[in-house]
Structures are given as C-alpha cells and as structure tokens.
Design a protein around this motif. Structure first.
Motif, PDB file in Angstrom:
ATOM      1  N   VAL A  55      16.531   0.402 -61.300  1.00 46.27           N
ATOM      2  CA  VAL A  55      15.467   0.883 -60.425  1.00 46.27           C
ATOM      3  C   VAL A  55      14.251   1.206 -61.275  1.00 46.27           C
ATOM      4  CG1 VAL A  55      16.266   3.305 -60.466  1.00 46.27           C
ATOM      5  CG2 VAL A  55      14.793   2.518 -58.597  1.00 46.27           C
ATOM      6  N   PHE A  56      13.110   0.764 -60.771  1.00 42.74           N
ATOM      7  CA  PHE A  56      11.835   1.122 -61.395  1.00 42.74           C
ATOM      8  C   PHE A  56      11.244   2.263 -60.587  1.00 42.74           C
ATOM      9  CE2 PHE A  56       7.241   1.034 -61.145  1.00 42.74           C
ATOM     10  CZ  PHE A  56       6.866   1.076 -62.480  1.00 42.74           C
ATOM     11  N   VAL A  57      10.748   3.311 -61.265  1.00 40.39           N
ATOM     12  CA  VAL A  57      10.155   4.462 -60.586  1.00 40.39           C
ATOM     13  C   VAL A  57       8.750   4.678 -61.128  1.00 40.39           C
ATOM     14  CG1 VAL A  57      10.419   6.922 -60.071  1.00 40.39           C
ATOM     15  CG2 VAL A  57      12.451   5.488 -60.351  1.00 40.39           C
ATOM     16  N   GLY A  58       7.767   4.635 -60.229  1.00 38.55           N
ATOM     17  CA  GLY A  58       6.386   4.822 -60.687  1.00 38.55           C
ATOM     18  C   GLY A  58       5.387   4.586 -59.567  1.00 38.55           C
ATOM     19  N   ARG A  59       4.109   4.465 -59.940  1.00 37.98           N
ATOM     20  CA  ARG A  59       3.083   4.178 -58.940  1.00 37.98           C
ATOM     21  C   ARG A  59       3.307   2.792 -58.337  1.00 37.98           C
ATOM     22  NH1 ARG A  59      -3.106   6.486 -59.295  1.00 37.98           N
ATOM     23  NH2 ARG A  59      -2.611   8.464 -60.276  1.00 37.98           N
ATOM     24  N   ALA A  60       2.658   2.561 -57.228  1.00 40.47           N
ATOM     25  CA  ALA A  60       2.874   1.344 -56.455  1.00 40.47           C
ATOM     26  C   ALA A  60       2.592   0.028 -57.197  1.00 40.47           C
ATOM     27  CB  ALA A  60       2.053   1.400 -55.167  1.00 40.47           C
ATOM     28  N   PRO A  61       1.524  -0.064 -58.006  1.00 40.90           N
ATOM     29  CA  PRO A  61       1.172  -1.407 -58.507  1.00 40.90           C
ATOM     30  C   PRO A  61       2.286  -2.114 -59.275  1.00 40.90           C
ATOM     31  CG  PRO A  61      -0.667   0.073 -58.805  1.00 40.90           C
ATOM     32  CD  PRO A  61       0.490   0.931 -58.347  1.00 40.90           C
ATOM     33  N   ALA A  62       2.936  -1.432 -60.209  1.00 47.89           N
ATOM     34  CA  ALA A  62       3.998  -2.104 -60.961  1.00 47.89           C
ATOM     35  C   ALA A  62       5.188  -2.399 -60.057  1.00 47.89           C
ATOM     36  CB  ALA A  62       4.420  -1.248 -62.155  1.00 47.89           C
ATOM     37  N   ALA A  63       5.470  -1.480 -59.109  1.00 52.01           N
ATOM     38  CA  ALA A  63       6.594  -1.688 -58.189  1.00 52.01           C
ATOM     39  C   ALA A  63       6.358  -2.940 -57.338  1.00 52.01           C
ATOM     40  CB  ALA A  63       6.782  -0.459 -57.311  1.00 52.01           C
ATOM     41  N   SER A  64       5.134  -3.117 -56.865  1.00 53.35           N
ATOM     42  CA  SER A  64       4.831  -4.293 -56.039  1.00 53.35           C
ATOM     43  C   SER A  64       4.937  -5.577 -56.854  1.00 53.35           C
ATOM     44  CB  SER A  64       3.412  -4.172 -55.452  1.00 53.35           C
ATOM     45  OG  SER A  64       3.342  -3.059 -54.600  1.00 53.35           O
TER      46      SER A  64
END
Lengths: 468, 466
Positions: free
Chosen positions: B117-126
């Motif tokens: 799971v990646f946890v962080g702000r939206a840009p990297a998640a998208s």
C-alpha cells in the motif's frame, strides 16, 4: 449523578473556590461546528458583511428550547427582566433572566410563534434556568430541548437550520431569492416566506445598520434554501462566513455573548445548583483572562453592565425584581468598546518570535481562549472594569474588545490599560500555554464600535432599546 | 462546460499556470481531526519535549496494489532500489515523470507477499493507480481516498486508522502499552504489537532523533486504540496533536509535502492526463505565492532538489531513469530551511493595523494558503530559489519554511522571500487583496537543527530575537 453543588463543595473541600474551578476548567472557547473555519478567507468574509452581504450559518452552535402549554407565557414572564406585554405571535425579543440577586443568568432570543408557544435560542444557561423553573414550579408546559451540536452524540441532527442574511446587499439578495420584494416587516417581527419552494420563517434582523433576515426551517430543507440564497447572492458579492470570522463579528456590533451565569453562589440559588448536573455547561464552563477575584460574584454581570438597563420592567413580577430595584438606585457600569493600541498589540504578537517572555498567543480574528473571557482593565493603575470579547476587526483594522467600565472611565476618548494574559504563567486551561502578562493601552469608544451601527441602532436597534 | 479529464480542462483553460494560480479550491485542508486538542503551542512543544499522538487517519490517500506483479510494478515506477524489499519493510516512494520530475511522494508499505500500500497525497497515488490498471501488470488495485474537507455531518469510514507516537518519550509510551520492552526495530521496518487487546501493525519511525512508531489497524478500532495510547501516555506528557499543529511538524523535520506534480506537459504524459478526472487534485489544486512564471515546467522539481538524490539507484529500469541519468552528477538546487527575520515578520502583522492594503495575512502556525506553495527567493535582487512550505515553530520561536536554493547559496547566507502575490493577488479564495513584501531569511539546514541557531551567530538573527 453528582450535581453542580457537589462539584462546588468538593472544590471547597480542597480549599479552592468556584473561581479556581472555572479558571482552570478543561474547556477552551465555544466552538462553531458544522461550518469550516473559512469558506474563502476570514479577511474577505469579514469585509463582506460591511461591504456586500453574508450568509451566517447559526444552525449548530446554539441550543433551542421549545416551550409550549397553558403556563408558557406565565413561566417565561416570571423569569424575564423585560415585559411580556408586547409579546405576540410573530414577534421575537431578547430574553434576559436574572438570579435572585439581580445578576444575569443568560441572554437568548425568544420567538413567539403562537399563543403560549415559544422557542428560545442561545447559550444553554438561560435554557437550563427555564427548564428548572418549569419543573420546580410545576408549570403546565411541555419542554423540548434541542442541544447544540457540540453537546450531542449526533452533532448535525438538529431540528432546524438557522441562517442569517446580513449586510448592505442582504435585501437585494433576498429579493432575488424570493423573486419579489421582501415584505415590509418590522425589526424583530417574523414573516413566512418561500425560498426554493420551501416555507421559511424569517425574522427581520439587521447588522451594521443594514436590514437583514434570520431564516429558520426544518433541517432537511436547509441545503436547498442555502443553495438558493448563495445563487441569488452571487451577483451581490455574498460570501459564506466560516467559524473564524463569525466569532469576531460581535466585536463590531457590541453584543456580549459570554456573561458568566450567576448561579455559583447564594443560598437561594442552591436548589438550582443541586438540580444542575456535574456535566452541565455551568459545571464545565471556563473563565479566562487577567481579571482575578476570589469572589465568583465579581464575575457576575447586571443588566446594566450588558447595556440592558432600559429593558428592565418593574411592572411585572419576576425573579430578581427586588434586587434590581435596589441596584437601580446605585451607580451602573457602562458597556463600551476598547480600541487597543497598535504598538501594544504588536509587542504581544512580536513576542512570539522571542526566546522568552512571550505573551499569550493572539489568535486572529477572535482572540478569545475561554468560554467566558474576563480581562482586567485599569485606569491609572487602578481597577476600572473588565473586558469580555476580544479580537481583530478586518473592517476597522483594529484590535477591539467589548468592555464594562465604571462610569467615570467610560467616557469615549478615555485612556485605559487592558491587561492581556493570565497571571503567574497562566492557568491550567488547555488553551493556555506558558506566557507572561502584558499591558496594552486602549482608548474607550462607544459600543457598538462600527459607525454605521452606532448611528442606526440608537433609535430602533435591539442592542439598545426597541425590544425592551 | 463539463470536462471529462485533466487534458480537456487544460485545453479549455489555455494557460495552465494561470488556471492553477487562480484555482477556486480553497485552502488545503487537513480534515476531520480537531484543529486543536489543547492548543497548538503546547502541542508543538510536546513533540520536542515529551511525546505526541499524531492522527494521520484522514489526510492521505491509501492506494493498494496486490497481485503477482506487485514488486515488479513498483520497481517500474520507483527510482529507489527494490533489490531488497521484503515483507514488513517500508520505503519512501517518489515516482517521477518520464522527464525525471517529481510526481509526488509518500510511504510504500510491503504488507504481505504480493501486497503493498502506498500512503500519501493524491498525485503519486493516482500515478500508481493509472499504471497499475493500464500498464499490463498482473495486479489489482484498491483506492481508499482521503476524508472530505468539510464532512457536514456525513459519517467518515476509512479502511484504517493511522496514528504516530513520536517524541523523546515515545518509546516509554510504547513499552507501557506493550507491558514490557519492545525490541527496537530498524528504521522503516514493520512489526505488530497489541494495544488495548487489538493487534496493530507498526512501522518504526522517528522524529528529531528519537525513535517512534506509526501504528495502524481497522478504522472501527481507532477510538479504543487511541484511548489506550492517550491513557498510557499521560504520565509521559503525551499530547494529542490537532490539525493546526500537525501540518507544521514538517517545518522542523524538513520534508516538503507539496511539490507540484509534473503532469501538465509532455506528449508522453498525455495518456495520463486523459485518464486523470476533471475533479482530480491535478485539475483542481492550486499554486500560490510570489513565483509567477508563464511556463508550468518552471514549477516542476527533481528528486535531487527534494533531497532524494541518495535514493536514486540505476540498478533497474524505471520511468524517468534516462532523464535522471542525464541529471546525475550535475549541480542541483538543494533543499534548505529558511529562518525568517523576526522584524520583517512583525511588519506583516503591523500592516493589518494600518491604512491601505495589508501584506498577505501570515497565519500561524501553518502559513500556506494553497495546495502547492511557490514563493520567489532572491539574493542581491536575483532569484536564487523557491520557498515551498511555510509555518511557525513555537519550539524554535521562528517562522521556518522549506525551499530549494541554487547550489552556490551557502548555509548562513541571507536571502529574501517575496511574500504575497503580485498585482494585489490572484483570484484564489484564500487570497485577500494585499501587497507583497520582502522578508529576509537565513539559509539553514533541513531539517532545521537547534545548532543552526548557535552556529550562525553573526548578523541579525541573534540580535533581533535576543
């Protein structure tokens, strides 16, 4: 369950006073839940109520008490310092109950919707007092309390929404939303309007000398009504006001939101203290600021302190009447605005960038850090009165406080000293970080401070006389 | 009027910089968590002096990737080496565009075999979701979006709660919760422990040199776990940190949370722009501050500039590799802390009590007014860097911001931050009409260490705050 009286006795057993209890209460200022701190930014939101128009959302931070039944008028009149002769369905008024000793318990708005049918809206101490007397006096009334969001398990499940449309463009916005000119309604009279197809109860109100409306209806219809008003107000510069700007608006209009309910002392008030629970507002309330007295009575306010001397009607029987008749003969303090000296304010703010000797943090725009701010005001080093609400007006570009001063120091233009922060590094309230007290010079000004309000409210305004 | 994706939004807007600088999205909100539990001054003090509980359950996106290709997939996006990344390890993931510019960053957790799971702000998640769903990898994705900024009474339901226990007393709190010694894992290694009878997963973390833990588990268990941590922490001075103080801890710890995602240009990025919805962070977010360039690419930053140079390993193929290989070995702008001049800061507040337009309001403790902060930093009248995240530290008694400066700007140098926007300000909702002001600042290390204050004795800093 324990009562307020139990809490006070336990406090006394520890060698502490009610003042110690309240000044160290684990409670910060009242919150404004349900609305974001800022919709846009508090500077523009503040200026909008003086230059364009605003929508205040009052749906969440006040309690509503519904009072209905054959004894409703009798009950309320027996608690109010003001007359009920001019109360009739479709009208509203300020409702100011006092203790047996003539000190203010609270200050709320009363709406009369039908004969012997009322709703009272505001901070809860006045509503608790009504509830107690309804029960103790075995009055034939039905009560229903709809608590504020912060005091309930289902915070946003209120019965009614409550909006205000205020500012110089408020009536233009209303006209657009209604599709017709708003009806001519007298100040503090109620009309029924239709917005977005929903029936809305509209109280004629006003702010900064400009007419406005308070709009009330079932919670489920709130979004539709608000959206319609926001759309209508777009071309008139309407802004939604968030929690930060909202709590500072009283600095300009001169209303004191935070009298300490005068319930903590006096034998005659003891049965009431035994009725109030240990988790009541009164038992949990916090006092903050530089004004320190051992006697809790020194924190009580009279109707004259609040600017309500002219409300008092001795023609009817009510709790506190005898005491107020005695007090009427004496000298009265006066409600004023203090305009704080810019350099003194900046010294406090600049101290945040120093290694040591920092003053109490000064929040923008409302600098209030307790439920009941009480700061010391001095004249030539001697006590001259107290200051209550404090903060910054983005319209006036000044730090203002609403203060109550001895008459001899209350003349506009008088120079006084406002003491910011608490003694000995501060009390144990959660909102108080270690700090040192700092003195700020101040000039006495009229309350309300804002010029437009001062001019318009003198004759017809509810802050002064009309609703007495 | 209604656009389907970022590409269409950009085409309609014409000028990307103007669009983002005038975004109507409002402040970047740290949602749900109360703004203050006690007060933000004492809450900031606690992370340096005692212990704190950060509630990170709401402001970040969780992007899950699961399947046989999971490791191969992240290797394809990450500039870090994945040669040794077993289960129960975490690492910072900072994917870049094909041109080697930062998309975003956050933490990647290896939860179990073939499941991360990646946890962080939206840009990297998208960016992760896009490549995982379109790149031909044998993986499944699940996204758990951040909580809404204004909940308006709606129930919040995240997959996990996510807390951090940090500060010099953090380990004592953790051992008390555990009822005995807790083996001190290596940084960014994961384990499990019991809190209030619940199994929680832990990530060894730390702050200001003191070990701490990030703990998480099912969202429904959050209040019992929170209550247990608060109770255990009482004797160690643990304070719960509200959203106002929370966002500022990075001013002391030196991580820049908000570089603009480098997605707005480049033919190779077009597919991604066509995939990103018109409601995405990238299409609706805002740029604020005095740095105004007509070229959106001037807002992009490289991993070297963000301080991630040492992470970059060319031992594998990944998006952006060729571009970064070209940049490697060249001089780079570098991340620094800027310590603001107290007298100049006071001028900003003074202007609120004076006639005329004030300077841009400087809110405490977090002073950003936009999703991505970009202020001009100058030296001798010439731009030498960017200011990218601003706030006030009650611990350091100073306004501290994070930014990047040219390689030849030395520690201890005095620079100027241009505070506020040009021409009275852009149309962002958080921007009132204002003037710009130059604020002197001392270039300091990131993270900002107390020693910086004793080392740079010459000049105004020691005098002004004495």
């Amino acid at each position: 369950m324990k009562t307020l009286e139990d809490v006070l006795q336990a406090t006394a057993a520890k060698g502490q006073s009610a003042v110690d209890l309240l000044r160290n209460a684990q409670a910060g200022p009242n919150v404004y839940p349900g609305v974001p701190p800022e919709y846009t930014n508090w500077r523009d939101e503040t200026q909008a109520w003086q230059k364009a128009c605003v929508l205040f959302n009052l749906s969440f931070h006040m309690a509503d008490l519904y009072v209905e039944g054959p004894d409703a008028t009798k009950l309320l009149a027996s608690l109010a310092i003001n007359t009920f002769k001019n109360v009739s369905p479709g009208r509203a008024k300020q409702f100011v109950p006092c203790s047996h000793d003539g000190h203010v318990i609270g200050d709320v708005i009363l709406f009369n919707s039908a004969p012997d049918k009322y709703v009272l809206v505001g901070r809860i101490p006045a509503l608790n007092w009504i509830t107690y007397h309804a029960q103790a006096g075995k009055h034939d009334v039905k009560l229903e309390l709809d608590e504020r969001s912060a005091a309930r398990k289902d915070p946003f499940n209120r019965k009614q929404y409550r909006f205000q449309i205020q500012g110089p463009n408020a009536m233009k916005t209303m006209e657009k939303a209604l599709g017709a000119k708003p009806p001519e309604v007298k100040f503090f009279h109620v009309a029924t309007l239709t917005i977005a197809g929903k029936k809305v109860t509209a109280l004629r109100h006003g702010m900064a000398g400009q007419p406005g409306f308070e709009l009330v209806g079932p919670m489920a219809e709130g979004d539709a009504v608000r959206d319609a008003i926001v759309r209508a107000g777009e071309e008139f510069g309407l802004r939604l006001v968030g929690g930060r700007a909202y709590s500072a608006n009283t600095l300009e209009s001169g209303w004191i939101p935070s009298p300490l309910p005068a319930v903590y002392s006096g034998d005659k008030m003891k049965p009431y203290r035994q009725w109030l629970k240990e988790d009541s507002y009164e038992a949990r309330a916090s006092i903050g600021g530089s004004f320190v007295s051992k006697k809790i009575e020194d924190y009580y306010l009279t109707p004259w302190d609040m600017g309500y001397g002219s409300f008092i009607d001795f023609e009817h029987e009510f709790i506190g009447r005898e005491a107020l008749q005695r007090l009427a003969k004496g000298a009265h303090r006066k409600k004023v605005t203090l305009a704080l000296d810019n350099d003194g304010v900046l010294k406090v703010i600049a101290s945040q960038l120093q290694k040591s000797g920092r003053g109490k943090f000064w929040e923008f725009p409302s600098a209030v850090y307790s439920m009941h701010p009480y700061d010391k005001v001095l004249a030539d080093g001697k006590a001259a009165g107290i200051s209550t609400w404090v903060g910054y007006s983005a319209n006036e570009g000044r730090m203002l406080t609403i203060a109550i001063l001895d008459a001899e120091h209350a003349e506009p233009g008088t120079e006084v000293t406002f003491v910011w922060g608490e003694e000995n590094g501060g009390t144990k309230k959660p909102t108080v970080e270690p700090h040192r007290q700092m003195e700020i010079r101040a000039v006495v000004c009229p309350a309300p401070y804002v010029e437009a309000v001062r001019k318009t409210y003198t004759d017809r305004g509810w802050r002064t006389q009309a609703t007495a | 009027m209604s656009h389907r994706n970022l590409e269409e939004v950009l085409k309609a807007a014409g000028n990307t910089v103007a669009m983002l600088r005038n975004s109507q999205i409002g402040a970047y909100v740290y949602p749900v968590v109360p703004s203050e539990f006690s007060n933000w001054r004492d809450e900031q003090t606690a992370w340096q002096k005692t212990a704190v509980l950060f509630d990170q359950s709401h402001h970040m996106v969780e992007q899950y990737v699961q399947g046989p290709d999971t490791l191969r997939f992240f290797t394809h996006l990450g500039m870090n080496s994945f040669a040794s990344f077993p289960v129960d390890r975490a690492k910072q993931l900072a994917p870049t565009s094909y041109d080697g510019y930062i998309i975003g960053d956050g933490i990647l957790f290896h939860l179990e075999k073939d499941h991360m799971v990646f946890v962080g702000r939206a840009p990297a998640a998208s960016w992760i979701e896009f490549h995982a769903t379109t790149g031909g990898f044998n993986v499944k994705t699940k996204k758990d979006d951040r909580s809404p900024g204004n909940t308006r009474g709606l129930a919040i339901n995240r997959t996990n709660y996510r807390f951090q226990i940090q500060g010099p007393n953090a380990w004592k709190v953790i051992e008390k919760l555990n009822g005995g010694p807790v083996p001190e894992l290596k940084f960014f290694h994961m384990a499990t422990m019991k809190i209030a009878g619940r199994t929680v997963r832990t990530l060894r973390h730390g702050m200001a040199g003191a070990p701490g833990l990030e703990v998480w588990g099912p969202y429904a268990e959050r209040e019992e776990v929170r209550a247990a941590i608060v109770a255990a922490g009482r004797e160690f001075g643990l304070k719960e940190v509200g959203s106002r103080a929370y966002a500022t801890n990075t001013c002391e710890s030196g991580w820049i949370p908000s570089p603009l995602p480098a997605v707005y240009t480049g033919e190779k990025m077009r597919k991604y722009r066509e995939w990103l919805p018109a409601t995405s962070y990238e299409a609706t977010g805002s740029i604020g501050g005095s740095f105004a360039s007509s070229n959106i690419e001037d807002y992009y930053v490289t991993p070297y500039e963000m301080g991630y140079g040492p992470f970059i390993k060319f031992d594998h193929d990944f998006i952006g590799k060729e571009a970064l290989q070209k940049l490697a070995g060249k001089p780079h702008r570098r991340k620094v802390t800027l310590a603001w001049n107290a007298d100049d800061v006071v001028k900003v507040w003074r202007s609120m009590l004076e006639q005329g337009d004030p300077y841009k309001f400087l809110d405490l403790p977090l002073s950003n007014y936009t999703s991505a902060t970009y202020d001009k930093v100058t030296k001798n009248g010439k731009q030498v860097g960017l200011n990218m995240f601003s706030g006030y530290s009650y611990n350091e008694r100073s306004m501290l911001s994070l930014g990047i400066v040219d390689p030849d700007v030395e520690l201890g140098a005095e620079v100027k931050i241009v505070w506020g926007e040009e021409g009275g300000g852009t149309k962002k909702t958080t921007v009132e009409r204002h003037r710009q002001i130059e604020i002197r600042a001392i270039v300091s290390p990131a993270p900002y260490a107390r020693q910086a204050q004793t080392t740079y004795h010459e000049g105004w800093r020691s005098k002004a705050t004495a």
